[in-house]
Design a protein around this motif. Structure first.
Motif, PDB file in Angstrom:
ATOM      1  N   PRO A 143     -67.438 -23.606  72.928  1.00  0.00           N
ATOM      2  CA  PRO A 143     -68.106 -24.384  71.878  1.00  0.00           C
ATOM      3  C   PRO A 143     -69.350 -23.650  71.391  1.00  0.00           C
ATOM      4  CG  PRO A 143     -67.548 -25.788  73.743  1.00  0.00           C
ATOM      5  CD  PRO A 143     -67.246 -24.368  74.156  1.00  0.00           C
ATOM      6  N   GLY A 144     -69.555 -23.678  70.101  1.00  0.00           N
ATOM      7  CA  GLY A 144     -70.764 -23.086  69.533  1.00  0.00           C
ATOM      8  C   GLY A 144     -70.637 -21.622  69.143  1.00  0.00           C
ATOM      9  N   THR A 145     -69.490 -21.018  69.429  1.00  0.00           N
ATOM     10  CA  THR A 145     -69.337 -19.608  69.072  1.00  0.00           C
ATOM     11  C   THR A 145     -69.079 -19.425  67.570  1.00  0.00           C
ATOM     12  OG1 THR A 145     -67.027 -19.778  69.791  1.00  0.00           O
ATOM     13  CG2 THR A 145     -68.563 -18.758  71.334  1.00  0.00           C
ATOM     14  N   GLY A 146     -68.719 -20.515  66.902  1.00  0.00           N
ATOM     15  CA  GLY A 146     -68.528 -20.447  65.456  1.00  0.00           C
ATOM     16  C   GLY A 146     -67.078 -20.550  65.013  1.00  0.00           C
ATOM     17  N   LYS A 147     -66.234 -21.142  65.850  1.00  0.00           N
ATOM     18  CA  LYS A 147     -64.807 -21.249  65.525  1.00  0.00           C
ATOM     19  C   LYS A 147     -64.573 -22.007  64.224  1.00  0.00           C
ATOM     20  CE  LYS A 147     -63.836 -23.224  69.399  1.00  0.00           C
ATOM     21  NZ  LYS A 147     -65.184 -23.136  69.972  1.00  0.00           N
ATOM     22  N   SER A 148     -65.211 -23.173  64.105  1.00  0.00           N
ATOM     23  CA  SER A 148     -64.968 -23.994  62.908  1.00  0.00           C
ATOM     24  C   SER A 148     -65.513 -23.318  61.652  1.00  0.00           C
ATOM     25  CB  SER A 148     -65.600 -25.375  63.076  1.00  0.00           C
ATOM     26  OG  SER A 148     -65.026 -26.011  64.195  1.00  0.00           O
ATOM     27  N   THR A 149     -66.631 -22.640  61.799  1.00  0.00           N
ATOM     28  CA  THR A 149     -67.216 -21.931  60.656  1.00  0.00           C
ATOM     29  C   THR A 149     -66.275 -20.807  60.220  1.00  0.00           C
ATOM     30  OG1 THR A 149     -69.374 -22.384  61.649  1.00  0.00           O
ATOM     31  CG2 THR A 149     -69.339 -20.824  59.826  1.00  0.00           C
ATOM     32  N   ARG A 178     -68.001 -29.526  58.404  1.00  0.00           N
ATOM     33  CA  ARG A 178     -67.972 -28.117  58.021  1.00  0.00           C
ATOM     34  C   ARG A 178     -66.806 -27.796  57.101  1.00  0.00           C
ATOM     35  NH1 ARG A 178     -71.313 -27.065  61.771  1.00  0.00           N
ATOM     36  NH2 ARG A 178     -70.193 -27.636  63.619  1.00  0.00           N
ATOM     37  N   ASN A 221     -68.449 -13.013  66.837  1.00  0.00           N
ATOM     38  CA  ASN A 221     -69.088 -13.692  65.703  1.00  0.00           C
ATOM     39  C   ASN A 221     -70.602 -13.713  65.930  1.00  0.00           C
ATOM     40  OD1 ASN A 221     -69.081 -15.180  63.236  1.00  0.00           O
ATOM     41  ND2 ASN A 221     -69.408 -17.051  64.418  1.00  0.00           N
ATOM     42  N   LYS A 222     -71.330 -14.196  64.942  1.00  0.00           N
ATOM     43  CA  LYS A 222     -72.796 -14.168  64.958  1.00  0.00           C
ATOM     44  C   LYS A 222     -73.250 -12.714  65.068  1.00  0.00           C
ATOM     45  CE  LYS A 222     -73.039 -18.855  66.727  1.00  0.00           C
ATOM     46  NZ  LYS A 222     -73.771 -19.881  67.452  1.00  0.00           N
ATOM     47  N   GLY A 223     -72.564 -11.885  64.295  1.00  0.00           N
ATOM     48  CA  GLY A 223     -72.874 -10.463  64.255  1.00  0.00           C
ATOM     49  C   GLY A 223     -74.280 -10.181  63.769  1.00  0.00           C
ATOM     50  N   ASP A 224     -74.930 -11.205  63.239  1.00  0.00           N
ATOM     51  CA  ASP A 224     -76.323 -11.058  62.795  1.00  0.00           C
ATOM     52  C   ASP A 224     -77.303 -11.215  63.960  1.00  0.00           C
ATOM     53  OD1 ASP A 224     -75.352 -13.724  62.936  1.00  0.00           O
ATOM     54  OD2 ASP A 224     -76.966 -14.473  61.650  1.00  0.00           O
ATOM     55  N   ARG A 225     -76.771 -11.567  65.117  1.00  0.00           N
ATOM     56  CA  ARG A 225     -77.635 -11.793  66.280  1.00  0.00           C
ATOM     57  C   ARG A 225     -77.776 -10.532  67.122  1.00  0.00           C
ATOM     58  NH1 ARG A 225     -77.014 -17.560  68.273  1.00  0.00           N
ATOM     59  NH2 ARG A 225     -77.806 -18.719  66.462  1.00  0.00           N
ATOM     60  N   THR A 274     -68.008 -10.354  63.044  1.00  0.00           N
ATOM     61  CA  THR A 274     -68.135 -11.198  61.844  1.00  0.00           C
ATOM     62  C   THR A 274     -69.481 -11.912  61.820  1.00  0.00           C
ATOM     63  OG1 THR A 274     -67.138 -13.111  62.962  1.00  0.00           O
ATOM     64  CG2 THR A 274     -65.641 -11.730  61.677  1.00  0.00           C
ATOM     65  N   ALA A 319     -69.772 -15.332  60.371  1.00  0.00           N
ATOM     66  CA  ALA A 319     -68.963 -16.374  59.720  1.00  0.00           C
ATOM     67  C   ALA A 319     -69.765 -17.180  58.706  1.00  0.00           C
ATOM     68  CB  ALA A 319     -68.344 -17.299  60.774  1.00  0.00           C
ATOM     69  N   VAL A 320     -71.029 -17.457  59.011  1.00  0.00           N
ATOM     70  CA  VAL A 320     -71.843 -18.254  58.080  1.00  0.00           C
ATOM     71  C   VAL A 320     -72.005 -17.568  56.725  1.00  0.00           C
ATOM     72  CG1 VAL A 320     -73.199 -19.835  59.518  1.00  0.00           C
ATOM     73  CG2 VAL A 320     -73.881 -17.430  59.360  1.00  0.00           C
TER      74      VAL A 320
HETATM   75  N1  LIG Z   1     -76.415 -16.968  63.123  1.00  0.00           N
HETATM   76  C1  LIG Z   1     -75.158 -17.337  62.988  1.00  0.00           C
HETATM   77  N2  LIG Z   1     -74.807 -18.627  63.224  1.00  0.00           N
HETATM   78  C2  LIG Z   1     -73.507 -18.973  63.085  1.00  0.00           C
HETATM   79  C3  LIG Z   1     -72.511 -18.031  62.697  1.00  0.00           C
HETATM   80  N3  LIG Z   1     -71.324 -18.663  62.661  1.00  0.00           N
HETATM   81  C4  LIG Z   1     -71.552 -19.964  63.001  1.00  0.00           C
HETATM   82  N4  LIG Z   1     -72.871 -20.157  63.236  1.00  0.00           N
HETATM   83  C5  LIG Z   1     -73.532 -21.424  63.610  1.00  0.00           C
HETATM   84  O1  LIG Z   1     -73.196 -21.745  64.949  1.00  0.00           O
HETATM   85  C6  LIG Z   1     -73.114 -23.156  65.114  1.00  0.00           C
HETATM   86  C7  LIG Z   1     -71.789 -23.544  65.748  1.00  0.00           C
HETATM   87  O2  LIG Z   1     -70.739 -23.257  64.843  1.00  0.00           O
HETATM   88  P1  LIG Z   1     -69.318 -23.979  64.921  1.00  0.00           P
HETATM   89  O3  LIG Z   1     -68.477 -23.357  63.852  1.00  0.00           O
HETATM   90  O4  LIG Z   1     -69.450 -25.448  64.920  1.00  0.00           O
HETATM   91  O5  LIG Z   1     -68.813 -23.519  66.366  1.00  0.00           O
HETATM   92  P2  LIG Z   1     -67.562 -24.043  67.233  1.00  0.00           P
HETATM   93  O6  LIG Z   1     -68.093 -25.041  68.199  1.00  0.00           O
HETATM   94  O7  LIG Z   1     -67.062 -22.835  67.953  1.00  0.00           O
HETATM   95  O8  LIG Z   1     -66.548 -24.614  66.309  1.00  0.00           O
HETATM   96  C8  LIG Z   1     -73.331 -23.760  63.745  1.00  0.00           C
HETATM   97  O9  LIG Z   1     -74.634 -24.178  63.634  1.00  0.00           O
HETATM   98  C9  LIG Z   1     -73.037 -22.609  62.809  1.00  0.00           C
HETATM   99  O10 LIG Z   1     -73.733 -22.712  61.588  1.00  0.00           O
HETATM  100  C10 LIG Z   1     -72.920 -16.675  62.450  1.00  0.00           C
HETATM  101  O11 LIG Z   1     -72.130 -15.799  62.133  1.00  0.00           O
HETATM  102  N5  LIG Z   1     -74.250 -16.393  62.626  1.00  0.00           N
END
Ligand SMILES: Nc1nc2c(ncn2[C@@H]2O[C@H](COP(=O)(O)OP(=O)(O)O)[C@@H](O)[C@H]2O)c(=O)[nH]1
Ligand SMILES: [Mg+2]
Length: 257
Positions: free
Chosen positions: A67-73, A111, A204-208, A228, A230-231
């Protein structure tokens, strides 16, 4: 009049009508049949038996990760990308552990809201029904319904990284494991399970900070590692290309075997 008999006749009509409507791509029929299958109602199984596979099989993509890795995004970006390619897209969001992830599904809905009015997109949450084994089966059944309804791309998102996730995403032609930098221990844990079934690993969160290190580290485990954001939609075209290539090779191997 024999009511039981009347009941049976109307059920049979239901079954045939429903199967026809699913095959015609009717969204309401798709939703109803999936609910029947989730609830294990025999009428659902009866419809399932009448469904035929489309001439061209759907491209099924599983996305899993913590959770939180950005799957849904990422999923939202993939929906948009496949829609631009003119594909009808079905999404199964499987929440195995809703108690653990809190409002994950609600967040996902928000989302992906921008696709809600798009008739070419069908998004379905698969909720927990007691044991995860039942959920895995319901997900497989739902996949069959979406294929029959001629969705060309089907995305399955699972929450968490348990054995049941592996079981669920394994039905996909392409399995994507999503990781994010700063989750070092999780990446270690994933190596044992998820990475074994993953065709593509996405950092994902390649900006981090730490994204480079994660990519380098994972390349030792998996040949396809992509980065990636994703945002911002960064890395999505590259991911689409790798998915296409992976599916092409898989189909080729299938033809040759
Ligand atoms: N900095 C950053 N944040 C991201 C990125 N992708 C997703 N997020 C943020 O990470 C959080 C969790 O994303 P979500 O898609 O709900 O994750 P999931 O739980 O894996 O489905 C959200 O606040 C997104 O906006 C990214 O590429 N970079
Ligand atoms: Mg999610």
């Amino acid at each position: 009049m024999n009511h039981a008999c009347v009941g049976r006749v109307s059920k049979r009509e239901d079954v045939e009508t429903m199967a026809r409507q699913v095959l015609a791509g009717g969204v309401r029929a798709v939703a109803r049949v999936i609910t029947w299958l989730e609830n294990r109602e025999p009428v659902g199984t009866a419809v399932l038996k009448r469904l035929t596979s489309p001439e061209r099989p759907a491209m099924v993509i599983g996305i899993t990760g913590y959770p939180g890795t950005g799957k849904s995004t990422l999923l939202d970006q993939l929906i948009a990308a496949y829609r631009r390619l003119g594909k009808r897209v079905g999404v199964l969001a499987v929440d195995i552990s809703s108690s653990l992830t809190g409002g994950a599904v609600l967040g996902d809905r928000i989302r992906m809201q921008r696709h809600a009015d798009d008739a070419g997109v069908y998004i379905r949450s698969m909720a927990t029904r007691g044991q995860s084994g039942g959920l895995a089966r319901a997900t497989r059944d739902a996949l069959q319904v979406l294929e029959a309804a001629a969705y060309e791309v089907i995305l399955i998102e699972t929450v968490g990284v348990g054995q049941s996730d592996i079981e669920i995403v394994s039905v996909a032609g392409t399995v994507i494991a999503l990781v994010a930098p700063g989750l070092g221990d999780d990446v270690q844990a994933m190596k044992a399970g998820l990475l074994e079934v993953a065709d593509i690993v996405v950092v994902n969160k390649g900006d981090r900070e730490g994204a480079d290190t994660a990519v380098r580290d994972l390349r030792e485990w998996c040949p396809h590692v992509l980065r990636t954001v994703a945002v911002k939609g960064e890395g999505i075209p590259e991911l689409i290309a790798v998915i296409a290539e992976q599916q092409r090779l898989r189909d080729l191997a299938h033809t040759l075997s």
